[in-house]
Design a protein around this motif. Structure first.
Motif, PDB file in Angstrom:
ATOM      1  N   GLU A  13       0.839  -1.193   0.000  1.00 48.18           N
ATOM      2  CA  GLU A  13       0.000   0.000   0.000  1.00 48.18           C
ATOM      3  C   GLU A  13       0.871   1.239   0.000  1.00 48.18           C
ATOM      4  OE1 GLU A  13      -2.588   3.091   0.662  1.00 48.18           O
ATOM      5  OE2 GLU A  13      -0.895   2.725   1.976  1.00 48.18           O
ATOM      6  N   GLY A  14       0.632   2.119  -0.954  1.00 48.02           N
ATOM      7  CA  GLY A  14       1.344   3.381  -0.988  1.00 48.02           C
ATOM      8  C   GLY A  14       0.531   4.408  -1.753  1.00 48.02           C
ATOM      9  N   TYR A  15       0.499   5.638  -1.246  1.00 48.53           N
ATOM     10  CA  TYR A  15      -0.243   6.721  -1.894  1.00 48.53           C
ATOM     11  C   TYR A  15       0.154   8.019  -1.215  1.00 48.53           C
ATOM     12  CZ  TYR A  15      -4.148   9.457  -3.726  1.00 48.53           C
ATOM     13  OH  TYR A  15      -4.920  10.398  -4.357  1.00 48.53           O
ATOM     14  N   ILE A  16       0.662   8.958  -1.981  1.00 47.79           N
ATOM     15  CA  ILE A  16       1.020  10.265  -1.447  1.00 47.79           C
ATOM     16  C   ILE A  16      -0.080  11.236  -1.854  1.00 47.79           C
ATOM     17  CG2 ILE A  16       2.700  12.132  -1.434  1.00 47.79           C
ATOM     18  CD1 ILE A  16       4.809  10.017  -2.342  1.00 47.79           C
ATOM     19  N   ILE A  69      12.624   7.450   6.060  1.00 49.14           N
ATOM     20  CA  ILE A  69      12.665   8.082   4.741  1.00 49.14           C
ATOM     21  C   ILE A  69      11.245   8.370   4.298  1.00 49.14           C
ATOM     22  CG2 ILE A  69      13.152   7.721   2.288  1.00 49.14           C
ATOM     23  CD1 ILE A  69      15.516   6.069   3.041  1.00 49.14           C
ATOM     24  N   ARG A  70      10.993   9.605   3.911  1.00 49.38           N
ATOM     25  CA  ARG A  70       9.721   9.952   3.293  1.00 49.38           C
ATOM     26  C   ARG A  70       9.794   9.600   1.811  1.00 49.38           C
ATOM     27  NH1 ARG A  70       7.259  15.665   5.542  1.00 49.38           N
ATOM     28  NH2 ARG A  70       7.197  15.066   7.737  1.00 49.38           N
ATOM     29  N   PHE A  71       8.827   8.827   1.344  1.00 46.31           N
ATOM     30  CA  PHE A  71       8.781   8.505  -0.080  1.00 46.31           C
ATOM     31  C   PHE A  71       8.695   9.784  -0.906  1.00 46.31           C
ATOM     32  CE2 PHE A  71       7.477   4.411   1.668  1.00 46.31           C
ATOM     33  CZ  PHE A  71       8.157   3.515   0.850  1.00 46.31           C
ATOM     34  N   ASN A  72       8.089  10.835  -0.359  1.00 45.75           N
ATOM     35  CA  ASN A  72       8.006  12.132  -1.039  1.00 45.75           C
ATOM     36  C   ASN A  72       9.387  12.670  -1.397  1.00 45.75           C
ATOM     37  OD1 ASN A  72       5.839  11.676   0.875  1.00 45.75           O
ATOM     38  ND2 ASN A  72       5.055  13.700   0.361  1.00 45.75           N
ATOM     39  N   GLU A 108      13.983   8.867  -9.936  1.00 43.95           N
ATOM     40  CA  GLU A 108      12.951   9.861 -10.261  1.00 43.95           C
ATOM     41  C   GLU A 108      12.033  10.024  -9.066  1.00 43.95           C
ATOM     42  OE1 GLU A 108       9.324   7.864 -12.588  1.00 43.95           O
ATOM     43  OE2 GLU A 108      11.233   7.404 -13.550  1.00 43.95           O
ATOM     44  N   GLY A 109      11.335  11.140  -9.006  1.00 50.76           N
ATOM     45  CA  GLY A 109      10.399  11.380  -7.916  1.00 50.76           C
ATOM     46  C   GLY A 109       9.174  10.477  -8.024  1.00 50.76           C
ATOM     47  N   ILE A 110       8.564  10.194  -6.891  1.00 46.44           N
ATOM     48  CA  ILE A 110       7.343   9.379  -6.871  1.00 46.44           C
ATOM     49  C   ILE A 110       6.157  10.327  -7.022  1.00 46.44           C
ATOM     50  CG2 ILE A 110       5.917   7.815  -5.504  1.00 46.44           C
ATOM     51  CD1 ILE A 110       8.513   6.782  -4.263  1.00 46.44           C
ATOM     52  N   PRO A 111       5.287  10.076  -8.005  1.00 47.83           N
ATOM     53  CA  PRO A 111       4.179  11.008  -8.241  1.00 47.83           C
ATOM     54  C   PRO A 111       3.157  11.004  -7.106  1.00 47.83           C
ATOM     55  CG  PRO A 111       3.971   9.065  -9.637  1.00 47.83           C
ATOM     56  CD  PRO A 111       5.293   8.959  -8.936  1.00 47.83           C
ATOM     57  N   PHE A 137       0.870   3.182  -5.336  1.00 49.16           N
ATOM     58  CA  PHE A 137       2.117   2.465  -5.600  1.00 49.16           C
ATOM     59  C   PHE A 137       2.358   1.455  -4.489  1.00 49.16           C
ATOM     60  CE2 PHE A 137       3.397   6.099  -3.024  1.00 49.16           C
ATOM     61  CZ  PHE A 137       4.328   5.570  -2.143  1.00 49.16           C
ATOM     62  N   ALA A 138       3.325   0.581  -4.713  1.00 43.49           N
ATOM     63  CA  ALA A 138       3.770  -0.397  -3.719  1.00 43.49           C
ATOM     64  C   ALA A 138       5.288  -0.375  -3.723  1.00 43.49           C
ATOM     65  CB  ALA A 138       3.247  -1.783  -4.063  1.00 43.49           C
ATOM     66  N   SER A 139       5.895  -0.965  -2.704  1.00 45.35           N
ATOM     67  CA  SER A 139       7.353  -0.967  -2.655  1.00 45.35           C
ATOM     68  C   SER A 139       7.878  -2.298  -2.140  1.00 45.35           C
ATOM     69  CB  SER A 139       7.858   0.175  -1.765  1.00 45.35           C
ATOM     70  OG  SER A 139       7.303   0.092  -0.481  1.00 45.35           O
ATOM     71  N   VAL A 140       9.060  -2.641  -2.626  1.00 44.46           N
ATOM     72  CA  VAL A 140       9.816  -3.787  -2.124  1.00 44.46           C
ATOM     73  C   VAL A 140      11.153  -3.248  -1.650  1.00 44.46           C
ATOM     74  CG1 VAL A 140      10.961  -5.959  -2.700  1.00 44.46           C
ATOM     75  CG2 VAL A 140       8.661  -5.500  -3.558  1.00 44.46           C
ATOM     76  N   ILE A 141      11.536  -3.661  -0.437  1.00 43.58           N
ATOM     77  CA  ILE A 141      12.752  -3.187   0.199  1.00 43.58           C
ATOM     78  C   ILE A 141      13.679  -4.374   0.383  1.00 43.58           C
ATOM     79  CG2 ILE A 141      13.684  -2.203   2.328  1.00 43.58           C
ATOM     80  CD1 ILE A 141      10.623  -0.950   2.381  1.00 43.58           C
ATOM     81  N   GLU A 142      14.907  -4.224  -0.081  1.00 42.31           N
ATOM     82  CA  GLU A 142      15.904  -5.284   0.048  1.00 42.31           C
ATOM     83  C   GLU A 142      17.130  -4.733   0.757  1.00 42.31           C
ATOM     84  OE1 GLU A 142      15.486  -8.187  -3.568  1.00 42.31           O
ATOM     85  OE2 GLU A 142      15.466  -6.100  -4.295  1.00 42.31           O
TER      86      GLU A 142
END
Length: 123
Positions: free
Chosen positions: A11-14, A70-73, A79-82, A87-92
């Protein structure tokens, strides 16, 4: 060692708009890292969208025995996240860490804060 090396935040949404003083009350998504290891964690974030190819990796370091937010903003390279786009994210990470996701939605004066633990890969 506490944590895992791969985490997913589906889950992601700015939000596009905010209410209140900046920068504290700007609507945002945040990922919070906890590294309880005695060595730094090299972390990569990949962002996924509903209608286009993934973007990333965004790279950061979480120092040993520290937390890092970290703020995704604020992610800009590659590139910047609109805003206003799901959106979704995977962290490694190269060492086990713990990840938590938080959103501040300040589109209204009555703010909403959401926080949840990310999904760890069971390895």
């Amino acid at each position: 060692m506490t944590g895992k090396t791969t985490w997913a935040i589906p889950e992601g949404y700015i939000p596009e708009e905010s209410t209140g003083p900046e920068p504290e009350m700007i609507s945002h998504e945040t990922v919070c890292f906890l590294n309880t290891n005695d060595e730094d964690a090299a972390v990569e974030i990949t962002i996924y969208f509903t209608d286009r190819d993934p973007v990333g990796p965004y790279e950061t370091t979480v120092p040993a025995n520290r937390t890092h937010h970290i703020r995704f903003n604020d992610l800009e390279d590659p590139e910047g996240i609109p805003k206003g786009v799901p959106f979704a994210s995977v962290i490694e990470s190269d060492v086990p860490i713990v990840c938590q996701h938080t959103r501040l939605d300040s589109r209204q004066a009555e703010n909403a804060l959401l926080s949840t633990i990310a999904y760890p890969d069971p390895d």
